[in-house]
Design a protein around this motif. Structure first.
Motif, short mmCIF file in Angstrom:
data_model
loop_
_atom_site.label_atom_id
_atom_site.label_comp_id
_atom_site.label_asym_id
_atom_site.label_seq_id
_atom_site.Cartn_x
_atom_site.Cartn_y
_atom_site.Cartn_z
N PHE A 92 4.04 -4.15 3.97
CA PHE A 92 4.80 -5.36 3.87
C PHE A 92 4.11 -6.54 3.65
O PHE A 92 4.07 -7.57 2.84
CB PHE A 92 5.94 -5.46 4.61
N ASP A 93 3.30 -6.85 4.69
CA ASP A 93 2.40 -7.94 4.73
C ASP A 93 1.41 -8.14 3.56
O ASP A 93 1.19 -9.03 2.98
CB ASP A 93 1.39 -8.02 5.86
N VAL A 94 0.72 -7.05 3.02
CA VAL A 94 -0.28 -6.80 1.99
C VAL A 94 0.60 -7.08 0.67
O VAL A 94 0.16 -7.85 -0.19
CB VAL A 94 -0.93 -5.59 2.12
N GLN A 95 1.80 -6.53 0.60
CA GLN A 95 2.55 -6.71 -0.71
C GLN A 95 3.05 -8.07 -1.12
O GLN A 95 3.18 -8.56 -1.87
CB GLN A 95 3.56 -5.54 -0.79
N TYR A 145 10.36 -9.24 12.40
CA TYR A 145 11.62 -8.28 12.89
C TYR A 145 11.57 -7.13 11.83
O TYR A 145 12.12 -7.49 10.53
CB TYR A 145 12.82 -8.77 13.32
N VAL A 146 11.05 -6.08 11.82
CA VAL A 146 11.12 -4.85 10.85
C VAL A 146 12.43 -4.32 10.87
O VAL A 146 12.73 -3.85 11.97
CB VAL A 146 9.75 -4.11 11.22
N PRO A 185 -0.43 -15.55 4.61
CA PRO A 185 0.62 -14.55 5.14
C PRO A 185 1.96 -15.04 4.18
O PRO A 185 1.93 -16.04 4.28
CB PRO A 185 0.52 -14.64 6.71
N ALA A 186 2.96 -14.06 4.53
CA ALA A 186 4.28 -14.40 3.70
C ALA A 186 4.80 -15.47 4.93
O ALA A 186 6.02 -15.79 4.34
CB ALA A 186 5.19 -12.95 3.54
N ILE A 187 4.73 -15.24 5.98
CA ILE A 187 5.26 -16.30 6.89
C ILE A 187 5.21 -17.67 6.67
O ILE A 187 6.16 -18.43 6.83
CB ILE A 187 5.01 -15.84 8.34
N PHE A 188 4.06 -18.02 5.82
CA PHE A 188 3.81 -19.42 5.59
C PHE A 188 4.83 -19.71 4.49
O PHE A 188 5.50 -21.02 4.51
CB PHE A 188 2.39 -19.58 5.14
N SER A 189 5.10 -19.19 3.51
CA SER A 189 6.12 -19.31 2.44
C SER A 189 7.34 -19.17 2.82
O SER A 189 8.27 -20.13 2.56
CB SER A 189 5.99 -18.28 1.19
N HIS A 190 7.61 -18.52 3.85
CA HIS A 190 9.11 -18.44 4.38
C HIS A 190 9.23 -19.59 5.06
O HIS A 190 10.19 -20.16 5.17
CB HIS A 190 9.22 -17.29 5.63
N PHE A 191 8.12 -20.13 5.83
CA PHE A 191 8.46 -21.58 6.81
C PHE A 191 8.71 -22.53 5.68
O PHE A 191 9.41 -23.41 5.82
CB PHE A 191 7.19 -21.83 7.39
N VAL A 192 7.81 -22.98 4.98
CA VAL A 192 7.74 -23.92 3.96
C VAL A 192 9.10 -24.00 2.87
O VAL A 192 9.68 -25.00 2.47
CB VAL A 192 6.71 -24.13 3.09
N THR A 193 9.60 -22.89 2.44
CA THR A 193 10.83 -22.68 2.02
C THR A 193 11.81 -23.27 2.61
O THR A 193 12.72 -23.99 1.96
CB THR A 193 10.92 -21.26 1.56
N ASN A 194 11.97 -23.02 3.81
CA ASN A 194 13.02 -23.33 4.68
C ASN A 194 12.87 -24.79 5.38
O ASN A 194 13.99 -25.50 5.73
CB ASN A 194 13.67 -22.28 5.86
N LEU A 195 11.80 -25.35 5.45
CA LEU A 195 11.55 -26.46 6.20
C LEU A 195 10.20 -27.13 5.15
O LEU A 195 9.21 -26.90 5.69
CB LEU A 195 10.94 -26.43 7.52
N MET A 247 10.87 -13.79 10.84
CA MET A 247 11.11 -13.37 9.82
C MET A 247 11.49 -11.93 9.58
O MET A 247 10.79 -11.22 10.35
CB MET A 247 9.80 -13.69 8.76
N ASN A 248 12.43 -11.50 8.93
CA ASN A 248 12.85 -10.20 8.90
C ASN A 248 11.86 -9.26 7.78
O ASN A 248 11.77 -9.78 6.55
CB ASN A 248 14.40 -9.99 8.35
N TYR A 249 11.45 -8.40 8.22
CA TYR A 249 10.70 -7.46 7.22
C TYR A 249 11.57 -6.23 6.77
O TYR A 249 12.07 -5.19 7.63
CB TYR A 249 9.70 -7.11 7.86
N LEU A 250 11.85 -6.25 5.46
CA LEU A 250 12.90 -5.17 5.11
C LEU A 250 11.70 -4.17 4.58
O LEU A 250 11.34 -4.20 3.33
CB LEU A 250 13.75 -5.46 4.14
N VAL A 251 11.63 -2.94 5.49
CA VAL A 251 10.78 -1.92 4.88
C VAL A 251 11.42 -0.73 4.36
O VAL A 251 12.46 -0.48 4.63
CB VAL A 251 9.79 -1.63 5.79
#
Length: 496
Positions: free
Chosen positions: A249-252, A447-448, A287-297, A492-496
């Motif tokens: 999930f991190d790589v994709q 959170y996977v 990492p995807a966590i960066f886009s998740h952060f700037v999208t919400n804040l 961040m929720n990881y839906l795998v």
């Protein structure tokens, strides 16, 4: 040899068996202390002949005393005379201590390798030697082994059942070793496949007979090693499967540089004063966590550092080689990647010293990354990330130092070189101002969860099994050194 002489001979031979059997385990435990040649010589000249004589003596004694009415009396101590029984008991206890040390050391080594391969939950690994990498201690595994030993001993209270469990475990290890040895013959020694098949057929047939004989005692204690192996297999499979899905999930979903460049220098968000340090396990990409952060804040610090902490298999990393720093995108973005390397005997510094080292390493990267007088431009936006090895603050005691020789260089530099020099000065000045404004640490928590529509088995493995192991295993080592007052956790929720 008459009936009187047989027990006396068995005392010597069985004693040699007890000592040399556990002595071979001791050599395994000391594999990191002695050379392979010394172990080969000791095993060939001492251990192996003693084992053969010991088994012959044991067989001779049993052949003369197999008519004893009670099977309970057929054992090791029955062959020992009354006068020597207590001394032999003391020697046997000492031999058991040596043998248990081999088992403990081997367990530590296997758990460490499984953890490094992502097949076992993270545990605390203490390196007890600054010279030998293999000398380790794992507190959690040591306690688990102690509890298992107590549980088996208290639960059985019978040496016969313990012997049945030990016998099945030993013969299973021998059978598995024979199968793996065939792979070594083909893959490592590059021998014929038919030779490997013949090896398995010859030794595997003998061991299979012993294995089938041990299975007869399955309900009489031999089920314990099978049950423990099954439990550990489930734990390793669940952890490996969840870790693999999380990494995929991190790589994709990592952010591409092109997406970042399309946002412009402001990244499409409000840039506030200060330095933001984002912890990530990726050594490339965002990492995807960066886009998740700037999208919400939609606000972030004026200087961003993606920090990756790695452990390397050496005792110590020299201060001048600890930091690996590079730009992400153009200089105007003020995005940096920093990989910090620690040896297994290095002590992580407190937050103030680490912040000083980190900022100094970024500043030195900016200084050394200026375009030289020869006009070679290495700051193209289309270039891949280029990392530079930079020392810590101990190698640069002057701290963040501005370019004192810029005035001299400006007299001989062209227009493009002068522009780069001024850009580097502005970048250093902005870094100093951001440092004075403060540093914030951003930790991502994933959170996977299984995707909607997944099978029941996958939901059980991911949502319950992997989640339980992740919550009860040790987190990354760097998380313990982060100051709590300036830490921001992002989930961040990881839906795998």
């Amino acid at each position: 040899m008459d009936d009187v002489e047989v027990p006396a001979a068995c005392i010597i031979l069985i004693g040699l068996f007890a000592l040399q059997h556990y002595g071979s385990e001791a050599m395994f435990a000391d594999l990191g202390h002695f050379s392979q040649l010394s172990i080969k010589i000791a095993f060939t000249s001492v251990v192996y002949p003693s084992l053969i004589l010991a088994y012959m003596g044991q067989a001779a004694y049993l052949s003369q005393h197999h008519l004893i009415e009670s099977d309970y009396r057929i054992g090791f101590y029955v062959s020992v005379p009354e006068k020597l029984r207590w001394p032999v008991l003391v020697i046997a206890i000492l031999a058991a201590v040596v043998g248990s040390q081999a088992i403990i050391t081997g367990t530590f080594s296997i758990i460490k390798q499984c953890s490094a391969l992502g097949c076992f939950p993270r545990v605390k690994i203490v390196h007890t030697s600054s010279k030998i990498h293999g000398q380790i201690y794992i507190p959690e595994i040591n306690w688990i082994l102690m509890l298992l030993c107590l549980a088996v001993t208290i639960g059985f209270r019978d040496t016969n059942r313990l012997g049945n469990a030990s016998g099945l475990a030993v013969i299973t290890v021998m059978l598995v070793t024979t199968c793996l040895m065939s792979l070594v013959i083909v893959l490592c020694w590059h021998q014929s496949v038919f030779f490997a098949i013949g090896f398995i057929f010859f030794f595997g047939t003998i061991e299979a007979l012993y294995f089938s004989a041990s299975l007869i005692k399955f309900l009489e204690g031999a089920w314990v090693p099978i049950a423990l192996a099954f439990i550990f297999l489930i734990v390793m499979y669940v952890w490996h499967y969840g870790t693999l899905k999380k990494y995929e999930f991190d790589v994709q979903n990592k952010i591409s540089i092109n997406w970042l460049l399309s946002l412009g220098p402001s990244l499409g968000i409000v840039r506030v004063r200060g330095i933001g340090i984002i912890h990530t396990e990726l050594v490339s990409g965002i990492p995807a966590i960066f886009s998740h952060f700037v999208t919400n804040l939609p606000a972030f610090h004026q200087v961003l550092v993606f920090l990756c902490i790695k452990s390397v298999p050496v005792p110590h990393v020299r201060p001048e080689e600890r930091f690996l720093v590079g730009h992400i995108g153009p200089r105007e973005f003020r995005l940096y990647r920093c990989i910090v390397r620690y040896g297994y005997r290095d002590v992580h510094k407190d937050d103030l010293d680490f912040e000083k080292d980190l900022v100094c390493s970024v500043a030195e990267s900016i200084r050394s990354g200026k375009v030289e007088i020869n006009g070679v431009d290495d700051n193209s936006e289309k270039d891949e990330e280029k990392m530079t090895v930079v020392g810590s603050s101990s190698t640069h005691p002057e701290g963040i130092k501005m370019c004192d020789d810029d005035a001299d260089n400006a007299q001989v530099a062209g227009t493009s070189e002068l522009k780069e020099i001024r850009g580097a000065r502005e970048e250093l000045q902005e870094l100093m101002e951001a440092r004075e404004a403060g540093i914030a640490y951003i930790l991502g928590h994933s959170y996977v969860k299984a995707k909607p529509g997944s099978s029941m088995v996958k939901k059980l493995v991911i949502n319950y099994g992997y989640d339980f192991l992740r919550r009860n295993s040790r987190g990354p080592s760097y998380a313990l050194c982060v100051p709590h007052a300036s830490t921001l956790e992002v989930g961040m929720n990881y839906l795998v």
